[in-house]
Design a protein around this motif. Sequence first.
Motif, PDB file in Angstrom:
ATOM      1  N   SER A  48      33.861  28.334  49.486  1.00 55.40           N
ATOM      2  CA  SER A  48      34.002  28.081  48.048  1.00 55.40           C
ATOM      3  C   SER A  48      33.020  27.018  47.583  1.00 55.40           C
ATOM      4  O   SER A  48      32.440  27.134  46.492  1.00 55.40           O
ATOM      5  CB  SER A  48      35.434  27.640  47.728  1.00 55.40           C
ATOM      6  N   THR A 157      35.168  31.263  37.044  1.00 54.60           N
ATOM      7  CA  THR A 157      36.221  32.284  37.036  1.00 54.60           C
ATOM      8  C   THR A 157      36.146  33.133  38.297  1.00 54.60           C
ATOM      9  O   THR A 157      37.156  33.388  38.959  1.00 54.60           O
ATOM     10  CB  THR A 157      36.081  33.190  35.799  1.00 54.60           C
ATOM     11  N   THR A 160      37.265  31.152  41.248  1.00 55.48           N
ATOM     12  CA  THR A 160      38.722  30.985  41.309  1.00 55.48           C
ATOM     13  C   THR A 160      39.396  32.213  41.909  1.00 55.48           C
ATOM     14  O   THR A 160      40.225  32.100  42.824  1.00 55.48           O
ATOM     15  CB  THR A 160      39.296  30.728  39.904  1.00 55.48           C
TER      16      THR A 160
END
Length: 210
Positions: A48, A157, A160
């Motif tokens: 991430s 987005t 996530t």
Amino acid sequence: MIGIENYLGFIIAGIIMNLTPGADTIYIITRSIAQGKKAGIYSVLGISCGAIIHVILAGLGLSVILANSILAFNIIKWIGAVYLIYLGVKMLLDKSKLFADKQTEFEKLNFWKIFRQGFWTNLLNPKVAIFFLSLLPQFIKPEYVDSSIPFIILGLTFLTTGTIWCLFLAYSASFMTNTLRNNDRIGKIMKKVSGFVFVGLGLQLLLKRN
């Protein structure tokens, strides 16, 4: 939302891309099954964080250099491919057991190393940068193409939804550890398969045309 059109469509497209298996998926599943939930979570965090860099670069427009420069693309592609091949060969040559014998052994793992490998696995994949540059503009209003805000919003987005999916993979795969821990033969097979997959992904990245 600022400068964005068909936001729901982007979320759906992003989720579909998240569900598509790749080097990140293989890395997370391998770590989670072999070394437990905590190792899987650290691998997700590393991946991430690598994706965050891609989001920032796309937002600032720096990734355009990668998209338009064959030299820049090839340099990143070769570095990423070599790194994937390195991980694969390391798995193939490693003689240690894939599954830890006891839960306490998980505490001895170098979680920083797991995080770092996940980070570089994602960051050195030029396909991620090209993905952001090819998908994000389709959901940005023409009058906002010079603004970094819509790129960053869409990128975060996607990050996530991707992180949620990767955490689900890590948790699900870690549950298999207790079942497989006592079967060293399966562990050896999984390590070999994972090694060949990483080498294959690296070679594919090297041989694929720009």
